[in-house]
Design a protein around this motif. Structure first.
Motif, PDB file in Angstrom:
ATOM      1  N   UNK A  84     -10.793  -2.629   6.977  1.00  0.00           N
ATOM      2  CA  UNK A  84     -10.264  -3.213   5.743  1.00  0.00           C
ATOM      3  C   UNK A  84     -11.191  -4.297   5.223  1.00  0.00           C
ATOM      4  N   UNK A 103      -9.899   9.513  13.500  1.00  0.00           N
ATOM      5  CA  UNK A 103      -8.649   9.568  14.223  1.00  0.00           C
ATOM      6  C   UNK A 103      -8.663  10.649  15.295  1.00  0.00           C
ATOM      7  N   UNK A 136      -8.422  -0.289   2.502  1.00  0.00           N
ATOM      8  CA  UNK A 136      -8.131   0.203   3.848  1.00  0.00           C
ATOM      9  C   UNK A 136      -8.728   1.605   3.983  1.00  0.00           C
ATOM     10  N   UNK A 156       0.845  -1.194   0.000  1.00  0.00           N
ATOM     11  CA  UNK A 156       0.000   0.000   0.000  1.00  0.00           C
ATOM     12  C   UNK A 156       0.879   1.242   0.000  1.00  0.00           C
ATOM     13  N   UNK A 204      -4.736   6.092   1.906  1.00  0.00           N
ATOM     14  CA  UNK A 204      -4.070   4.925   1.345  1.00  0.00           C
ATOM     15  C   UNK A 204      -4.535   4.643  -0.083  1.00  0.00           C
ATOM     16  N   UNK A 205      -3.630   4.128  -0.887  1.00  0.00           N
ATOM     17  CA  UNK A 205      -3.997   3.601  -2.185  1.00  0.00           C
ATOM     18  C   UNK A 205      -4.732   2.279  -2.021  1.00  0.00           C
ATOM     19  N   UNK A 217      -9.111   2.047  11.439  1.00  0.00           N
ATOM     20  CA  UNK A 217      -9.280   1.722  10.024  1.00  0.00           C
ATOM     21  C   UNK A 217     -10.181   0.490   9.898  1.00  0.00           C
ATOM     22  N   UNK A 258      -5.665   5.999  15.332  1.00  0.00           N
ATOM     23  CA  UNK A 258      -6.461   5.880  14.120  1.00  0.00           C
ATOM     24  C   UNK A 258      -7.235   4.567  14.140  1.00  0.00           C
ATOM     25  N   UNK A 310     -14.958  11.823   9.448  1.00  0.00           N
ATOM     26  CA  UNK A 310     -15.692  11.816   8.178  1.00  0.00           C
ATOM     27  C   UNK A 310     -15.774  10.420   7.565  1.00  0.00           C
ATOM     28  N   UNK A 328      -9.917   4.842   6.445  1.00  0.00           N
ATOM     29  CA  UNK A 328      -9.821   5.512   7.739  1.00  0.00           C
ATOM     30  C   UNK A 328     -11.218   5.856   8.229  1.00  0.00           C
TER      31      UNK A 328
END
Lengths: 115, 114
Positions: B37, B48, B43, A89, A105-106, B35, B33, B58, B45
């Protein structure tokens, strides 16, 4: 909004060959660009990062290049080994609206190194 | 250093139940943070915190999701009520404040909502 585009989504190379993954970002104020490696079932881990005051950084077989004008950065892995197989990533920091520390992130690149 | 600690590592629950995920950041880190996935969305967010204060939420999908950080060493992410589409791996990460820096990820919580 801010985004990071990553290509290719999958990459298959022969052991010993080089692999290149490319990312573009949209926030011209971004100044930090890390790369994470995620092995199957594991957490993402930082492998290399670069800041905007540097154009290139190298650590053994991996290197990252940054072109701020074009807003793109790339990961280069030389002499690939089977243990390099993982999802990679890229990410870019977001500076808009005073955000600090936030990364976008990509989508990830699945690298397969064939023995 | 024990790194970022998350619990539970796996959670299987039925739709409609409340789920609480927990995170202990690395000592001395000021930013935390959350996350999510998934294969489809990658991934993402969610939210945070800097110095225990939520800075950007958001990414929180909807009101069913909430996060708190009552002190520098503990944070929770709550989903109530849970839905099957919430199934994912949830990672917590921490880093030093003062600009962008390496984020250290926890081992993640694999949530399955049936």
């Amino acid at each position: 909004g801010e985004n990071v585009e990553q290509h290719p989504s999958t990459l298959s190379v022969q052991e010993g060959d080089s692999a290149v993954i490319k990312c573009t970002y949209s926030d011209s104020a971004s100044n930090y660009f890390p790369w994470y490696k995620q092995e199957l079932g594991k957490r993402p881990q930082l492998i290399i990062d670069i800041r905007s005051n540097v154009g290139e950084k190298k650590d053994q077989r991996i290197a990252v290049t940054l072109n701020k004008t074009a807003k793109h950065f790339s990961l280069h892995i030389t002499e690939t080994q089977p243990e390099d197989s993982a999802v990679y990533f890229c990410a870019a920091s977001i500076a808009a609206r005073g955000n600090t520390g936030k990364l976008i992130f990509g989508q990830g690149t699945t690298l397969q190194v064939k023995p | 250093d024990a790194g970022v600690i998350q619990s539970p590592r796996h959670e299987v629950t039925e739709m409609g139940q409340e789920v609480t995920l927990r995170c202990k950041p690395i000592s001395g880190h000021n930013s935390l943070f959350w996350y999510r996935q998934t294969m489809m969305r990658g991934l993402e967010l969610l939210i945070y915190f800097n110095n225990n204060v939520p800075i950007d939420d958001s990414g929180m999908p909807e009101d069913r999701f909430s996060a708190k950080m009552p002190n520098a060493s503990f944070s929770t992410l709550k989903i109530q009520p849970s839905e099957p589409r919430d199934s994912a791996v949830y990672f917590c990460a921490s880093s030093f404040l003062a600009g962008a820096g390496e984020q250290y990820f926890g081992p993640g919580t694999r949530l399955t909502v049936t």
